[in-house]
Design a protein around this motif. Structure first.
Motif, PDB file in Angstrom:
ATOM      1  N   LYS A  35       0.781  -1.216  -0.080  1.00 37.15           N
ATOM      2  CA  LYS A  35      -0.002   0.000   0.140  1.00 37.15           C
ATOM      3  C   LYS A  35       0.929   1.245   0.075  1.00 37.15           C
ATOM      4  CE  LYS A  35      -3.961  -2.052   2.358  1.00 37.15           C
ATOM      5  NZ  LYS A  35      -4.808  -2.049   3.638  1.00 37.15           N
ATOM      6  N   THR A  36       0.599   2.103  -0.870  1.00 37.64           N
ATOM      7  CA  THR A  36       1.411   3.359  -1.001  1.00 37.64           C
ATOM      8  C   THR A  36       0.941   4.323  -0.069  1.00 37.64           C
ATOM      9  OG1 THR A  36       1.817   3.010  -3.546  1.00 37.64           O
ATOM     10  CG2 THR A  36       2.213   5.090  -2.729  1.00 37.64           C
ATOM     11  N   PRO A  37       1.951   5.008   0.962  1.00 40.99           N
ATOM     12  CA  PRO A  37       1.528   5.904   1.784  1.00 40.99           C
ATOM     13  C   PRO A  37       0.932   6.912   1.116  1.00 40.99           C
ATOM     14  CG  PRO A  37       3.707   5.034   2.119  1.00 40.99           C
ATOM     15  CD  PRO A  37       3.343   4.466   0.834  1.00 40.99           C
ATOM     16  N   THR A  38       0.088   7.563   1.861  1.00 43.51           N
ATOM     17  CA  THR A  38      -0.780   9.055   1.517  1.00 43.51           C
ATOM     18  C   THR A  38       0.125  10.121   1.917  1.00 43.51           C
ATOM     19  OG1 THR A  38      -1.960   8.916   3.319  1.00 43.51           O
ATOM     20  CG2 THR A  38      -2.933   7.831   1.605  1.00 43.51           C
ATOM     21  N   ALA A  39      -0.109  11.181   1.431  1.00 44.78           N
ATOM     22  CA  ALA A  39       0.548  12.303   1.608  1.00 44.78           C
ATOM     23  C   ALA A  39       0.526  12.795   3.108  1.00 44.78           C
ATOM     24  CB  ALA A  39       0.129  13.613   0.695  1.00 44.78           C
ATOM     25  N   ASP A  40      -0.589  12.536   3.798  1.00 46.89           N
ATOM     26  CA  ASP A  40      -0.746  12.912   5.419  1.00 46.89           C
ATOM     27  C   ASP A  40      -0.394  11.676   6.196  1.00 46.89           C
ATOM     28  OD1 ASP A  40      -2.898  11.330   4.508  1.00 46.89           O
ATOM     29  OD2 ASP A  40      -4.412  12.487   5.492  1.00 46.89           O
ATOM     30  N   SER A  41       0.017  10.700   5.676  1.00 47.56           N
ATOM     31  CA  SER A  41       0.466   9.389   6.457  1.00 47.56           C
ATOM     32  C   SER A  41       1.583   9.693   7.584  1.00 47.56           C
ATOM     33  CB  SER A  41       0.666   8.219   5.611  1.00 47.56           C
ATOM     34  OG  SER A  41       1.895   8.438   4.882  1.00 47.56           O
ATOM     35  N   TRP A  98       7.073   7.007  -4.107  1.00 44.15           N
ATOM     36  CA  TRP A  98       5.548   7.097  -3.653  1.00 44.15           C
ATOM     37  C   TRP A  98       4.678   8.184  -4.348  1.00 44.15           C
ATOM     38  CZ3 TRP A  98       7.246   7.308   2.481  1.00 44.15           C
ATOM     39  CH2 TRP A  98       7.751   5.954   2.694  1.00 44.15           C
ATOM     40  N   LEU A 100       4.917  11.273  -3.731  1.00 42.95           N
ATOM     41  CA  LEU A 100       4.408  12.227  -2.689  1.00 42.95           C
ATOM     42  C   LEU A 100       5.294  13.602  -2.752  1.00 42.95           C
ATOM     43  CD1 LEU A 100       3.543   9.830   0.050  1.00 42.95           C
ATOM     44  CD2 LEU A 100       1.934  10.860  -1.699  1.00 42.95           C
ATOM     45  N   SER A 104       5.208  20.106   2.940  1.00 44.53           N
ATOM     46  CA  SER A 104       3.949  19.946   3.077  1.00 44.53           C
ATOM     47  C   SER A 104       3.141  21.486   3.926  1.00 44.53           C
ATOM     48  CB  SER A 104       3.460  18.787   4.194  1.00 44.53           C
ATOM     49  OG  SER A 104       2.383  18.879   5.010  1.00 44.53           O
ATOM     50  N   TRP A 111       2.023  14.581  11.799  1.00 45.56           N
ATOM     51  CA  TRP A 111       1.678  13.236  11.732  1.00 45.56           C
ATOM     52  C   TRP A 111       1.956  12.443  13.171  1.00 45.56           C
ATOM     53  CZ3 TRP A 111       5.965  10.073  13.002  1.00 45.56           C
ATOM     54  CH2 TRP A 111       7.275  10.575  13.173  1.00 45.56           C
TER      55      TRP A 111
END
Length: 208
Positions: A35-41, A98, A100, A104, A111
């Motif tokens: 599972k590719t991490p999300t930007a807010d992970s 990823w 990303l 941010s 996080w």
């Protein structure tokens, strides 16, 4: 010279491991169930924030290398700079892998659930990081004074880094990143103990 051997050995181990970790995370990312991490992970947040944290450690280490002729401190500074520059490249590489962003709009360490509380003392970007004034002061010192101030700053820096790395161990989901974070925490704790001894040899002590 006992300390120097320990430092060099640890740095070499970290640098050799880095290549394996880079290939491992690429392999993880290419598996069907990855599972590719999300930007807010937490995975992305740790990669972004630790890359910034590491960059200052690299800068600090190169400053002191030019402010002292002491072989032990110069060797420690070189090893820290090389190890953390390598790890920083890995962290940024993972963000590329990823797909990303490397920056941010959220405050650092959001996080970890810290957000606006993450700022360190006197406006430092994150806990443990040196302020602009402290970085400037380090660049103006020489010899033993530079050595002591660097060791104190880096001790604080490592403590902040360990806190963040432990946050990734608890919250990140990419196994290879969690293992890197645990390795960072372990290595930096050992270096804190080493630097305490080096400070004591110079009639000084950590600031906190």
């Amino acid at each position: 010279m006992r300390f120097a051997g320990l430092i060099t050995g640890a740095a070499a181990t970290a640098l050799v491991a880095a290549g394996a970790i880079t290939y491992a995370v690429a392999a993880d990312a290419n598996t069907q169930d990855a599972k590719t991490p999300t930007a807010d992970s937490a995975d992305a947040g740790f990669a972004r924030d630790m890359a910034v944290h590491h960059q200052q450690a690299v800068e600090m280490s190169y400053i002191v290398r030019d402010r002292t002729t002491n072989a032990e401190v110069r060797r420690l500074a070189y090893d820290i700079a090389q190890t953390q520059a390598n790890q920083r490249g890995m962290l940024l590489g993972w963000l590329d892998l990823w797909g990303l962003p490397k920056v941010s709009a959220d405050p650092p360490m959001t996080w970890m659930g810290m957000g606006d509380m993450a700022s360190g003392k006197d406006g430092a970007l994150m806990p443990g990081m040196a302020t602009n004034a402290e970085m400037k002061k380090l660049g103006q010192l020489n010899g033993k004074q530079a050595e002591v101030f660097y060791l104190q700053l880096m001790t604080d820096h490592h403590k902040g880094g360990i806190h963040m790395a432990e946050g990734c161990v608890a919250k990140c989901t990419v196994g290879v990143e969690k293992r890197l974070a645990q390795g960072m925490a372990d290595a930096q704790q050992s270096e804190i103990q080493l630097m305490a001894g080096m400070l004591k040899e110079r009639g000084a002590a950590p600031r906190s």
